[in-house]
Design a protein around this motif. Structure first.
Motif, PDB file in Angstrom:
ATOM      1  N   GLU A   1      15.121  38.085  33.966  1.00 41.38           N
ATOM      2  CA  GLU A   1      16.267  38.067  32.887  1.00 41.38           C
ATOM      3  C   GLU A   1      16.807  36.654  32.973  1.00 41.38           C
TER       4      GLU A   1
ATOM      5  N   GLU B   1      31.305  36.578  25.652  1.00 46.97           N
ATOM      6  CA  GLU B   1      30.766  37.082  27.087  1.00 46.97           C
ATOM      7  C   GLU B   1      29.997  38.237  26.991  1.00 46.97           C
TER       8      GLU B   1
ATOM      9  N   SER C   1      26.123  40.405  28.870  1.00 42.79           N
ATOM     10  CA  SER C   1      25.060  40.429  30.080  1.00 42.79           C
ATOM     11  C   SER C   1      24.066  41.587  29.620  1.00 42.79           C
ATOM     12  N   TRP C   2      23.061  41.251  30.279  1.00 44.71           N
ATOM     13  CA  TRP C   2      21.799  42.312  30.215  1.00 44.71           C
ATOM     14  C   TRP C   2      22.095  43.275  31.501  1.00 44.71           C
ATOM     15  N   HIS C   3      21.694  44.362  31.246  1.00 46.26           N
ATOM     16  CA  HIS C   3      21.795  45.401  32.171  1.00 46.26           C
ATOM     17  C   HIS C   3      20.375  46.313  32.369  1.00 46.26           C
TER      18      HIS C   3
ATOM     19  N   PHE D   1      21.193  44.295  26.381  1.00 46.95           N
ATOM     20  CA  PHE D   1      22.050  43.353  26.474  1.00 46.95           C
ATOM     21  C   PHE D   1      23.178  43.608  25.387  1.00 46.95           C
TER      22      PHE D   1
ATOM     23  N   ARG E   1      27.952  45.185  34.515  1.00 45.24           N
ATOM     24  CA  ARG E   1      27.650  43.657  35.126  1.00 45.24           C
ATOM     25  C   ARG E   1      26.667  44.043  36.304  1.00 45.24           C
TER      26      ARG E   1
ATOM     27  N   SER F   1      23.070  44.193  36.219  1.00 45.56           N
ATOM     28  CA  SER F   1      22.531  42.790  35.899  1.00 45.56           C
ATOM     29  C   SER F   1      21.806  42.303  37.218  1.00 45.56           C
TER      30      SER F   1
ATOM     31  N   LYS G   1      24.153  39.316  38.515  1.00 44.76           N
ATOM     32  CA  LYS G   1      25.633  39.812  38.180  1.00 44.76           C
ATOM     33  C   LYS G   1      26.598  38.889  39.138  1.00 44.76           C
TER      34      LYS G   1
ATOM     35  N   SER H   1      28.513  35.355  32.805  1.00 45.32           N
ATOM     36  CA  SER H   1      27.715  35.953  31.822  1.00 45.32           C
ATOM     37  C   SER H   1      28.101  35.642  30.416  1.00 45.32           C
TER      38      SER H   1
END
Length: 420
Positions: A174, A186, A188-190, A199, A388, A391, A394, A398
């Protein structure tokens, strides 16, 4: 005593190279060195634990550069790969040794530039070329969607060539998957599962944004025997912020462009037993003609209809489309098998108005809520905190920096059934 010019230079205060993919600069340098002091060839003073040009280095072992004898010391070292990315290293306090502080990449060619100073202060230079052995096991990444123009709801996907479940390995992966956007957001990857990541920003992408997605994973060590492989970058742009809000209770669709209402359309949604899903959906594709049959969804009442101006929002076959047979119910009752039906003229207008990635939101339906990942892009229905928490990073901030396969791959026939 050396016969080289007795020109005293200012020593570097110690080398601290920043992490991979970020430029590095020594905090001192030889800025007071006279322009006439040409560096001498320090080849006879420098050695490395991997002989230059003779054998390939083991990426599992640190690269180490040392100075021979007592007549010189190392003042600066930079190591870069073929794309110009720096690798971190540290210089010992006595200037006798420099070594990498992070694993080398597999199958990579490094250029190592070493600066020295002899006992009289004369500057020396030596350049080493080091190649690392390739890895037998590589993890490749495919980003999605393809480069192009999309709506503000389009998630970015990353599909791995094999599953990864170890939390530390996931964090390495990641960290190397980069999403840069202008303007900055803002996001984030999940981890959807062991092979898939999505993302998304906290909110929708800004209108008229540019999103560049790339990977720094190639050659990077992930686990003891697994190294990163290549990935083709993608570049996305967004248009206006288009949102279609379907109120199943009032039988109306309101279409917004950049927050302003541009149209209100009478519609019909799913009747009892075929209630349209509530929640935010992302447009997956547009088809000017689709044949829809009752057999495709197992409906008890038979139909076999040619359908025009069909805008797809789920893999299971939910569309926004023309339904001339139900014009009398549009704006008054819900009579479809789950799709949002409207007049042919309104459906053509909607079809031409929207693009893949735009938002269709359904409210006040008696149907179930749209799921996050298994029937299209329901990503926006997951609360941000929960997103989040998916991730591997996390606990870190992010954001995108300024600047997997499209739509989760090929679905099987059961997930592609249309419904009216």
């Amino acid at each position: 005593m050396s016969n080289r010019p007795r020109t005293r230079t200012v020593l570097s205060c110690g080398l601290l190279l920043v992490p991979l993919a970020v430029s590095a600069t020594a905090c001192g340098g030889s800025s007071s060195e006279p322009l006439s002091a040409k560096p001498y060839d320090a080849a006879d003073q420098i050695s490395a634990n991997t002989p230059d040009g003779k054998q390939k280095a083991d990426p599992d072992k640190p690269l180490e550069v040392t100075v021979k004898g007592d007549e010189a010391r190392i003042t600066d070292v930079t190591a870069t790969d073929a794309s110009g990315r720096y690798i971190s290293g540290e210089l010992s306090a006595d200037g006798r040794r420099w070594r990498t502080t992070v694993p080398l990449a597999a199958g990579t060619r490094y250029t190592v530039r070493v600066s020295t100073e002899d006992e009289d202060g004369a500057p020396g230079r030596k350049t080493l070329v080091v190649e690392t052995t390739d890895a037998d096991d590589r993890l490749s990444v495919k980003f999605g969607p393809d480069s192009g123009d999309y709506g503000v709801g389009q998630p970015v996907t990353a599909e791995l060539s094999k599953p990864v479940n170890d939390p530390k390995a996931r964090a390495v992966i990641e960290s190397a998957l980069k999403v840069d956007s202008a303007p900055r957001v803002e996001g984030s990857w999940h981890w959807v599962d062991g092979k898939s990541l999505h993302f998304r920003p906290k909110d929708y992408w800004p209108a008229h944004a540019t999103i560049a997605v790339h990977s720094n994973l190639d050659g990077l060590k992930i686990t003891k025997k697994l190294y990163g492989g290549p990935a083709k970058p993608v570049r996305l742009t967004t248009g206006d912020r288009i949102e279609a809000i379907t109120d199943a209770g009032s039988h109306q669709m309101t279409v917004l462009r950049n927050g302003k209402e541009v149209n209100t359309i009478p519609v019909t949604t799913g009747k009892p037993g075929y209630d349209t899903r509530n929640g935010v959906k992302v447009i997956l594709g547009k088809e000017s003609f689709v044949r829809m049959t009752s057999a495709s969804i197992g409906a008890s009442d038979f139909y076999d209809l040619p359908v025009y101006w069909a805008t797809r929002v789920t893999w299971s076959g939910e569309y926004v489309h023309a339904a001339p047979w139900s014009v009398g119910s549009q704006g008054a009752a819900n009579v479809s098998h789950g799709c949002t039906g409207m007049s042919t003229g309104n459906a053509e207008w909607f079809f031409n108005m929207v693009r893949v990635g735009d938002i269709v939101k359904v409210v006040n339906s008696d149907g179930e809520s749209m799921t996050a990942f298994d029937n299209g892009f329901g990503d926006w229905n997951m609360p941000w905190k929960e997103w989040r928490d998916g991730s591997a990073l996390k606990n870190k901030a992010s954001t995108t920096t300024g600047a997997a396969e499209q739509q989760r791959g090929t679905a099987d026939a059961a997930r592609l059934r249309p419904q009216v």
